[in-house]
Design a protein around this motif. Structure first.
Motif, mmCIF file in Angstrom:
data_model
loop_
_atom_site.group_PDB
_atom_site.id
_atom_site.type_symbol
_atom_site.label_atom_id
_atom_site.label_comp_id
_atom_site.label_asym_id
_atom_site.label_seq_id
_atom_site.Cartn_x
_atom_site.Cartn_y
_atom_site.Cartn_z
ATOM 1 N N ARG A 81 0.805 -1.163 0.006
ATOM 2 C CA ARG A 81 0.164 -0.014 0.085
ATOM 3 C C ARG A 81 0.837 1.106 -0.026
ATOM 4 N N ILE A 82 1.911 1.201 0.697
ATOM 5 C CA ILE A 82 2.785 2.281 0.748
ATOM 6 C C ILE A 82 3.585 2.514 -0.661
ATOM 7 N N ILE A 83 3.702 1.243 -1.238
ATOM 8 C CA ILE A 83 4.339 1.307 -2.768
ATOM 9 C C ILE A 83 3.535 2.163 -3.573
ATOM 10 N N VAL A 109 5.215 -2.102 13.344
ATOM 11 C CA VAL A 109 4.788 -1.939 12.057
ATOM 12 C C VAL A 109 4.513 -0.178 11.719
ATOM 13 N N THR A 110 4.127 0.581 12.919
ATOM 14 C CA THR A 110 3.893 1.880 12.289
ATOM 15 C C THR A 110 5.362 2.617 12.187
ATOM 16 N N PRO A 111 6.435 2.582 12.929
ATOM 17 C CA PRO A 111 7.617 3.283 12.542
ATOM 18 C C PRO A 111 8.137 2.591 11.202
ATOM 19 N N LEU A 112 8.337 1.482 11.035
ATOM 20 C CA LEU A 112 8.899 0.862 9.897
ATOM 21 C C LEU A 112 7.994 1.126 8.805
ATOM 22 N N ALA A 113 6.685 1.346 8.822
ATOM 23 C CA ALA A 113 6.160 2.009 7.678
ATOM 24 C C ALA A 113 6.253 3.590 7.394
ATOM 25 N N MET A 114 6.553 4.246 8.597
ATOM 26 C CA MET A 114 6.765 5.734 8.386
ATOM 27 C C MET A 114 8.117 5.792 7.680
ATOM 28 N N ALA A 115 9.200 5.037 8.076
ATOM 29 C CA ALA A 115 10.576 5.165 7.691
ATOM 30 C C ALA A 115 10.359 4.560 6.139
ATOM 31 N N LEU A 116 9.647 3.452 5.925
ATOM 32 C CA LEU A 116 9.515 2.989 4.402
ATOM 33 C C LEU A 116 9.095 4.045 3.745
ATOM 34 N N ASN A 117 7.939 4.834 3.957
ATOM 35 C CA ASN A 117 7.248 5.725 3.360
ATOM 36 C C ASN A 117 8.214 6.986 2.880
ATOM 37 N N GLU A 118 9.180 7.381 3.809
ATOM 38 C CA GLU A 118 9.864 8.474 3.761
ATOM 39 C C GLU A 118 11.056 7.812 2.546
ATOM 40 N N VAL A 119 11.510 6.695 2.661
ATOM 41 C CA VAL A 119 12.732 6.157 1.956
ATOM 42 C C VAL A 119 11.915 5.982 0.417
ATOM 43 N N LEU A 120 11.090 5.531 0.273
ATOM 44 C CA LEU A 120 10.488 5.149 -1.134
ATOM 45 C C LEU A 120 10.166 6.582 -1.773
#
Length: 175
Positions: A81-83, A109-120
């Motif tokens: 979904r973040i992709i 899940v939340t902190p990893l999703a936030m970091a992933l959102n920023e990097v992507l």
């Protein structure tokens, strides 16, 4: 039987709370999106659009948690979904996930999703400069350890890039 009913009621309540939080986050994102459309200043508009993506990433996590009872979430679903959010930044970008992280605790899940959102977002925005190219998220899980690697076919990082000296909010979120 009373304990079983109480447990079912509690689980139902938790799912309902996550669902309401997700809906409220989507409302906040919609309001920010409307406000961004009314701003003529490019930097202000860009800041609000980044906030919309960040709120959207949190809403994705809450949706996954509400679907799975709140203790764990399928991180692959969250990552996909973040992709999709990152693809919205540049329709010409081929953004995909390779590998799997599986279910992870809600606290991770939340902190990893936030970091992933920023990097992507950075890979699409800066790495590909909003143009055509490929971005890959590679997830690998061994036991309790999850590795996430993002790569792109863009120009690469500038020679002077030092993540410890960057003051941007996105890198602070990742750290």
């Amino acid at each position: 039987r009373r304990q079983e009913r109480a447990l079912l009621t509690k689980e139902s309540t938790i799912r309902e709370i996550h669902h309401r939080v997700k809906n409220n986050l989507q409302t906040v994102a919609a309001l920010l999106r409307l406000q961004a459309r009314r701003i003529d200043e490019p930097l202000g508009r860009e800041a609000l659009e980044e906030a919309v993506r960040r709120v959207g990433a949190i809403a994705v996590v809450h949706e996954a948690l509400s679907n799975e009872g709140g203790e764990e979430a399928d991180f692959d679903e969250v990552a996909d979904r973040i992709i999709a959010l990152a693809r919205e930044l540049a329709q010409d970008a081929d953004v995909r996930r390779v590998g799997s992280a599986g279910s992870l605790p809600a606290t991770v899940v939340t902190p990893l999703a936030m970091a992933l959102n920023e990097v992507l977002s950075n890979a699409v925005d800066h790495g590909l400069a909003g143009g055509p190219g490929q971005v890959r998220l590679r997830l690998n899980r061994v036991g309790r350890r999850v590795t996430a690697e993002v790569s792109d076919t863009g120009l690469g990082l500038p020679a002077a890039f030092n993540p410890n000296e960057m003051a941007g909010l996105g890198l602070r979120i990742v750290k």
